[in-house]
Scaffold this active site. Structure first.
Site, PDB file in Angstrom:
ATOM      1  N   GLN A   1       0.824  -4.564   4.971  1.00 38.43           N
ATOM      2  CA  GLN A   1       0.839  -3.357   5.794  1.00 38.43           C
ATOM      3  C   GLN A   1       1.112  -3.752   7.248  1.00 38.43           C
ATOM      4  OE1 GLN A   1      -2.510  -0.980   7.263  1.00 38.43           O
ATOM      5  NE2 GLN A   1      -1.695   0.754   6.109  1.00 38.43           N
TER       6      GLN A   1
ATOM      7  N   TYR B   1      -2.560   5.591  14.790  1.00 41.28           N
ATOM      8  CA  TYR B   1      -1.948   4.432  15.426  1.00 41.28           C
ATOM      9  C   TYR B   1      -0.555   4.784  15.947  1.00 41.28           C
ATOM     10  CZ  TYR B   1      -6.066   2.282  13.480  1.00 41.28           C
ATOM     11  OH  TYR B   1      -7.378   2.000  13.179  1.00 41.28           O
TER      12      TYR B   1
ATOM     13  N   ARG C   1       2.888   4.789   4.891  1.00 42.57           N
ATOM     14  CA  ARG C   1       1.612   5.491   4.772  1.00 42.57           C
ATOM     15  C   ARG C   1       1.489   6.553   5.856  1.00 42.57           C
ATOM     16  NH1 ARG C   1      -4.850   3.771   4.457  1.00 42.57           N
ATOM     17  NH2 ARG C   1      -5.027   4.684   2.386  1.00 42.57           N
TER      18      ARG C   1
ATOM     19  N   GLY D   1     -10.316   2.621  -2.388  1.00 42.43           N
ATOM     20  CA  GLY D   1     -10.598   1.710  -1.283  1.00 42.43           C
ATOM     21  C   GLY D   1     -11.905   0.965  -1.409  1.00 42.43           C
ATOM     22  N   ARG D   2     -12.998   1.566  -0.925  1.00 40.34           N
ATOM     23  CA  ARG D   2     -14.273   0.852  -0.869  1.00 40.34           C
ATOM     24  C   ARG D   2     -14.721   0.291  -2.215  1.00 40.34           C
ATOM     25  NH1 ARG D   2     -14.775   5.438   2.136  1.00 40.34           N
ATOM     26  NH2 ARG D   2     -14.777   5.157   4.391  1.00 40.34           N
TER      27      ARG D   2
END
Length: 366
Positions: free
Chosen positions: A100, A186, A233, A322-323
C-alpha cells in the site's frame, strides 16, 4: 454463507485461493533509523499468507509522505531490500501480497518530515487531528498536526513522480502489485473531498477537478507497472483525519467510474467501522458495482456471514477482515472450520517488538 469466501477468484495474473483479504494496518515497527521493513515484519506477514490477498501496511513513498513515527518507506535501496524479506516470506507460504503506497499530505508534523512544512491540496489544517512523533526523548507521543502549504503545480508533478517510482520500487521488492491509498484523509483524499480542497485551479472545485490528482497518479502507476498490478483504496463516508465531502455518493460513484476507465485490477472500499457508525447505503453499493467492473473489495464491520452475504448478493467480490487478522494469523482456517477467534491486545498494536505482532498462535484443538 461463509462458503462464498472460499471460492477462488482471478486478480490480474493471480488465481487467489479464497476471497479473504488482509487489509493494510499500520503497526509502526519499521527499523530505526531508516524506516525499513525488517525480519519481524516478514515473519508477521508470512504467518498470514492463508489470506487470498494481503495488502501490507501503509508505506510512505517519500520522506515528506510520512505521517507517524516508525512507519516503513519504499523510497531508499535499504527499504526496498527490507521489503524483499516480507514478499519472500509471503510467497514461500503460497500467498499474494500488494504494497500500500501512502503519502499523508497534511496529516503529519514537522518532526516526522525533517522539519519541513507539510503539503496538501490547500493551506487548511486538519482540525482535531493528532499524529505520533518520536522526538528522541523518552516521551514519544501524540501532537497536533500543523497547517500545511498548498501544493504548487511543480509539487504535484513531483509527487506524481514519487508515486510512479514507488510503484516500480514495490515491484523490485517482489510485491505482486500495489494499492494506492486514496482514503482516510491522507493526501489524495485531501484533493478528493470538497471540504478539504479550496483550490481554484484545475485540481479544485468540480468533482472532475477534485478527482484529477487521483487520476493522474493512477495513470503514472499504470504506465509504470501495468493496470493488472494497481488497486486503489477509497473511503467514501469516513471523516477520518478531518476530510469530509459534501456529496460523497456523487463524488465516489464518479471516482469508481473514472477508475474503471483506467482498468485498475481492484477497487477497495474502506467502510466506517466504529461502533455506532452508519451503514454504507445500499444504493451507493449498487452504483459502485454498476460503475466499476473489476474486483471489488469491501472492508469494515464484517464477519464471515455478512462477508459471504455481500459476495452472494453480487455487491462485493472480496472481503477484508482487519483487526481479526492481527490476533488470528490463521483467520481463513478459523472461519472455514468455525473455530473461535482470539481478541487482539490494543496495547500492542503500534510500536514495540514481537509481542502482539508475531506471537499470536494458530488454532489448536488442545
Amino acid at each position: 454463507m461463509k462458503d462464498a469466501l472460499f471460492q477462488t477468484i482471478q486478480l490480474g495474473e493471480h488465481a487467489l485461493k479464497n476471497r479473504i483479504v488482509m487489509p493494510p494496518m499500520t503497526r509502526s515497527r519499521a527499523t530505526q533509523p531508516g524506516n525499513s521493513a525488517n525480519d519481524m515484519m516478514a515473519e508477521y506477514y508470512g504467518q498470514r499468507a492463508q489470506a487470498g490477498l494481503i495488502v501490507a501496511e501503509g508505506t510512505q513513498i517519500s520522506a515528506m509522505g510520512q505521517g507517524y513515527a516508525w512507519t516503513p518507506g519504499i523510497y531508499s535501496p535499504e527499504q526496498i531490500a527490507g521489503w524483499k524479506k516480507t514478499t519472500e516470506a509471503v510467497h514461500a507460504n503460497g500467498g499474494v501480497v500488494f504494497a500500500q503506497l501512502w503519502h499523508v499530505g497534511r496529516v503529519t508534523h514537522p518532526a516526522n518530515i525533517g522539519g519541513e512544512q507539510p503539503i496538501s491540496s490547500s493551506a487548511m489544517k486538519a482540525e482535531n487531528v493528532k499524529v505520533f512523533i518520536d522526538d528522541g526523548s523518552n516521551a514519544p507521543g501524540f501532537v497536533d498536526v500543523v497547517e500545511p502549504r498548498a501544493m504548487t503545480k511543480a509539487d504535484i508533478e513531483q509527487v506524481i513522480g514519487e508515486y510512479r517510482q514507488a510503484a516500480l520500487n514495490a515491484i523490485e521488492a517482489g510485491f505482486d502489485g500495489i494499492e494506492l491509498h486514496a482514503a482516510n484523509g491522507y493526501l489524495i483524499n485531501q484533493f478528493i473531498d470538497s471540504e478539504a480542497n479550496d483550490r481554484t485551479d484545475e485540481y479544485g472545485g468540480s468533482i472532475e477537478n477534485r478527482l484529477r490528482f487521483l487520476s493522474e497518479v493512477v495513470t503514472a502507476m499504470v504506465d509504470a507497472i501495468g493496470a493488472d498490478k494497481v488497486g486503489v483504496r477509497l473511503a467514501p463516508f469516513t471523516s477520518l483525519n478531518g476530510t469530509v465531502d459534501a456529496t460523497p455518493v456523487e463524488t465516489y460513484t464518479a471516482a469508481a467510474a473514472m477508475l474503471n476507465g483506467h482498468n485498475i485490477v481492484y477497487l477497495h472500499i474502506a467502510e466506517v467501522d466504529w461502533d455506532d457508525a452508519p451503514e454504507t447505503p445500499l444504493e451507493f453499493r449498487q452504483a459502485v458495482r454498476e460503475a466499476y467492473k473489476g474486483v471489488l473489495i469491501y472492508a469494515g464491520k464484517y464477519d464471515a456471514a455478512k462477508g459471504g452475504q455481500a459476495i452472494n448478493d453480487g455487491l462485493a467480490d472480496m472481503i477484508g477482515f482487519g483487526r481479526p487478522f492481527v490476533s488470528n494469523p490463521d483467520l481463513p482456517n478459523r472461519i472455514k472450520n468455525g473455530y473461535p477467534l482470539v481478541a487482539h491486545d490494543p496495547a500492542t498494536l503500534f510500536g514495540g517488538d514481537e509481542k502482539g505482532l508475531t506471537d499470536y498462535p494458530e488454532y489448536s484443538e488442545q
